[in-house]
Design a protein around this motif. Structure first.
Motif, PDB file in Angstrom:
ATOM      1  N   MET A 140       0.844  -1.201   0.000  1.00 25.68           N
ATOM      2  CA  MET A 140       0.000   0.000   0.000  1.00 25.68           C
ATOM      3  C   MET A 140       0.875   1.245   0.000  1.00 25.68           C
ATOM      4  SD  MET A 140      -1.534  -0.338   3.897  1.00 25.68           S
ATOM      5  CE  MET A 140      -1.993  -2.054   3.658  1.00 25.68           C
ATOM      6  N   THR A 141       0.287   2.357  -0.384  1.00 21.82           N
ATOM      7  CA  THR A 141       1.024   3.618  -0.431  1.00 21.82           C
ATOM      8  C   THR A 141       0.075   4.788  -0.220  1.00 21.82           C
ATOM      9  OG1 THR A 141       2.502   5.002  -1.787  1.00 21.82           O
ATOM     10  CG2 THR A 141       0.750   3.864  -2.946  1.00 21.82           C
ATOM     11  N   ASN A 142       0.573   5.842   0.407  1.00 21.70           N
ATOM     12  CA  ASN A 142      -0.228   7.054   0.409  1.00 21.70           C
ATOM     13  C   ASN A 142       0.099   7.860  -0.849  1.00 21.70           C
ATOM     14  OD1 ASN A 142       2.203   8.319   1.117  1.00 21.70           O
ATOM     15  ND2 ASN A 142       1.396   9.306   2.949  1.00 21.70           N
ATOM     16  N   ASP A 245      -2.800   5.598   4.964  1.00 24.36           N
ATOM     17  CA  ASP A 245      -1.997   6.791   5.255  1.00 24.36           C
ATOM     18  C   ASP A 245      -1.184   6.603   6.529  1.00 24.36           C
ATOM     19  OD1 ASP A 245      -1.298   9.376   4.325  1.00 24.36           O
ATOM     20  OD2 ASP A 245      -2.636  10.323   5.771  1.00 24.36           O
ATOM     21  N   ILE A 246      -1.806   6.036   7.551  1.00 26.48           N
ATOM     22  CA  ILE A 246      -1.130   5.871   8.846  1.00 26.48           C
ATOM     23  C   ILE A 246      -0.028   4.819   8.763  1.00 26.48           C
ATOM     24  CG2 ILE A 246      -1.467   5.143  11.242  1.00 26.48           C
ATOM     25  CD1 ILE A 246      -4.341   6.417  10.952  1.00 26.48           C
ATOM     26  N   LEU A 247      -0.320   3.664   8.144  1.00 30.75           N
ATOM     27  CA  LEU A 247       0.694   2.614   8.024  1.00 30.75           C
ATOM     28  C   LEU A 247       1.847   3.045   7.108  1.00 30.75           C
ATOM     29  CD1 LEU A 247      -1.504  -0.616   7.722  1.00 30.75           C
ATOM     30  CD2 LEU A 247      -0.031   0.037   9.640  1.00 30.75           C
ATOM     31  N   SER A 248       1.528   3.764   6.035  1.00 27.48           N
ATOM     32  CA  SER A 248       2.546   4.153   5.070  1.00 27.48           C
ATOM     33  C   SER A 248       3.400   5.320   5.539  1.00 27.48           C
ATOM     34  CB  SER A 248       1.890   4.529   3.729  1.00 27.48           C
ATOM     35  OG  SER A 248       1.197   3.449   3.175  1.00 27.48           O
ATOM     36  N   ALA A 249       2.809   6.244   6.272  1.00 26.58           N
ATOM     37  CA  ALA A 249       3.508   7.503   6.525  1.00 26.58           C
ATOM     38  C   ALA A 249       3.652   7.886   7.992  1.00 26.58           C
ATOM     39  CB  ALA A 249       2.802   8.632   5.768  1.00 26.58           C
ATOM     40  N   VAL A 250       2.570   7.828   8.753  1.00 29.31           N
ATOM     41  CA  VAL A 250       2.702   8.165  10.175  1.00 29.31           C
ATOM     42  C   VAL A 250       3.661   7.179  10.834  1.00 29.31           C
ATOM     43  CG1 VAL A 250       1.482   8.474  12.365  1.00 29.31           C
ATOM     44  CG2 VAL A 250       0.383   9.162  10.216  1.00 29.31           C
ATOM     45  N   LEU A 251       3.616   5.920  10.392  1.00 33.87           N
ATOM     46  CA  LEU A 251       4.482   4.884  10.946  1.00 33.87           C
ATOM     47  C   LEU A 251       5.933   5.025  10.498  1.00 33.87           C
ATOM     48  CD1 LEU A 251       4.388   2.301  12.708  1.00 33.87           C
ATOM     49  CD2 LEU A 251       3.996   1.007  10.601  1.00 33.87           C
ATOM     50  N   SER A 252       6.148   5.481   9.270  1.00 35.66           N
ATOM     51  CA  SER A 252       7.503   5.492   8.701  1.00 35.66           C
ATOM     52  C   SER A 252       8.246   6.810   8.872  1.00 35.66           C
ATOM     53  CB  SER A 252       7.441   5.179   7.202  1.00 35.66           C
ATOM     54  OG  SER A 252       6.828   6.244   6.496  1.00 35.66           O
ATOM     55  N   ILE A 278       6.998  10.586   0.081  1.00 37.38           N
ATOM     56  CA  ILE A 278       5.807   9.745   0.108  1.00 37.38           C
ATOM     57  C   ILE A 278       6.136   8.458   0.866  1.00 37.38           C
ATOM     58  CG2 ILE A 278       4.422   8.244  -1.421  1.00 37.38           C
ATOM     59  CD1 ILE A 278       4.290  10.564  -3.368  1.00 37.38           C
ATOM     60  N   GLY A 279       5.111   7.826   1.466  1.00 36.46           N
ATOM     61  CA  GLY A 279       5.327   6.612   2.239  1.00 36.46           C
ATOM     62  C   GLY A 279       4.641   5.399   1.649  1.00 36.46           C
ATOM     63  N   HIS A 280       5.217   4.227   1.904  1.00 29.35           N
ATOM     64  CA  HIS A 280       4.632   2.941   1.499  1.00 29.35           C
ATOM     65  C   HIS A 280       4.625   2.004   2.707  1.00 29.35           C
ATOM     66  CE1 HIS A 280       5.871   4.680  -2.265  1.00 29.35           C
ATOM     67  NE2 HIS A 280       7.103   4.214  -2.216  1.00 29.35           N
ATOM     68  N   PHE A 281       3.854   0.943   2.591  1.00 30.95           N
ATOM     69  CA  PHE A 281       3.871  -0.127   3.585  1.00 30.95           C
ATOM     70  C   PHE A 281       3.782  -1.456   2.849  1.00 30.95           C
ATOM     71  CE2 PHE A 281       1.949  -2.989   6.755  1.00 30.95           C
ATOM     72  CZ  PHE A 281       2.832  -2.799   7.812  1.00 30.95           C
TER      73      PHE A 281
END
Length: 360
Positions: A140-142, A245-252, A278-281
């Motif tokens: 996943m990705t934001n 959004d949370i897993l991809s970015a708040v977490l990373s 940008i963040g991914h998970f």
């Protein structure tokens, strides 16, 4: 609408030339091209070579690092955070998924959150990397803020796609790959290029009223969450988008919500970032960590057969297994070529002229 058909090999070679011109090394250029070609082969035209110009424009604005030092910056036995160093998400995400797979091979599962990356193409590409190892893949990705939460007229979330991929036995992998918005922005771009209206429920105008104009986002409108409105479950789509959004970015440690940098180069990133890029998970789980892989795949085959044999409201329509249309498109396009509309071909040839590479 005029279509031109190209072989996979021709489009792949063209795409690699573009990434090499951006300064990517040969390995990264081939990998980035592979991600885009997988999208075109699977019939997801919005995320294939039609996106090339967008990556080049971001590179020209120095918002993509063609030679990143991708590295793990935080790690436990089964988890990691990867810093993409501003690289192409097409390269960063596969790096992260390889880390997840390596951890899963040792410990049963692996989970990697990514910061400081860029647009990573189709989520399905990365999840399928795990399936090739008889694992369940999650990706996943934001993304750029284009989606208004339920009841809002502010663009606070991206289309935030998520993918779950499962290995089957005699059937192709079952792949749930979807945006958490009512429609991916790429579908609006396809409608814009073809001059077609969009279905009601995809977007709202700046005042929150429904619209079928694919250009509405340029006038202050927004995409709607999956479900479109509260009565049809948009709060669920909003919740799924928030989870990504949370897993991809708040977490990373990547940017989240309205701070995610835009994919389009003519818009500048927010001046007050809360993270990096940008963040991914990404995640990988060994099937045999739960039961013998052969048993799982046999039962998933049975699951698929039962659902494919389901009674339907319309006898001319059958229940579709997630990932089935994309698999069929890949078989067709591998054999007969990849169709591109005239507008995309012209855009790619203009790009070729600018970068002084051989045209299509």
């Amino acid at each position: 609408m005029t279509f031109h058909t190209f072989t996979e090999q021709k489009l792949r070679a063209f795409t690699e030339r573009i990434f090499l011109k951006m300064g990517c090394n040969r390995t990264d250029a081939e990998l980035a091209a592979d991600v885009l070609l997988k999208s075109d082969l699977r019939g997801i035209d919005s995320h294939g070579v039609a996106r090339l110009s967008g990556y080049v424009r971001l590179w020209e604005k120095k918002r993509i690092n063609a030679q990143p030092n991708i590295r793990i910056v935080h790690e436990t036995a089964t988890t990691a955070t990867v810093d993409g160093d501003g690289g192409l998400g097409l390269v960063v995400a596969p790096f992260a998924m390889k880390v997840a797979i390596e951890k899963a091979e040792k410990y049963g599962s692996g989970w990697v959150s990514v910061k400081n990356s860029n647009h990573f193409g189709i989520a399905g590409y990365h999840a399928l990397m795990a399936v090739e190892k008889e694992m369940i893949g999650i990706s996943m990705t934001n993304a750029s803020p284009l989606v208004a939460p339920t009841y809002s007229n502010e663009r606070l979330l991206g289309t935030n796609p998520m993918c779950y991929a499962f290995p089957a036995g005699k059937y192709p992998p079952l792949i749930v790959d979807m945006a958490t918005a009512a429609a991916a922005n790429g579908k609006l771009e396809i409608a814009q290029r073809s001059g077609q209206p969009i279905p009601e429920g995809w977007v709202q105008d700046k005042d929150g009223k429904p619209s079928i104009d694919p250009h509405q986002l340029k006038d202050g409108g927004s995409l709607l969450p999956l479900g479109s409105d509260k009565d049809h479950g948009s709060h669920k789509g909003y919740g799924l988008g928030a989870t990504v959004d949370i897993l991809s970015a708040v977490l990373s440690g990547a940017n989240y919500g309205p701070w995610v940098p835009p994919f389009v180069a003519f818009l500048e990133p927010p001046s007050d970032p809360v993270g990096e890029g940008i963040g991914h998970f990404l995640g990988a789980m060994r099937v045999d960590g739960f039961r013998p892989a052969a048993d799982f795949k046999s039962h998933l085959d049975n699951w698929i057969e039962r659902f494919k044999g389901s009674g339907t409201i319309d006898p001319t329509k059958k229940v579709v297994i997630p990932g089935e249309p994309e698999y069929a498109a890949e078989q067709e396009r591998t054999q007969h070529g990849i169709p591109l509309i005239d507008a995309v071909v012209k855009d790619l040839n203009t790009l070729a002229e600018k970068l002084q590479v051989e045209k299509l």
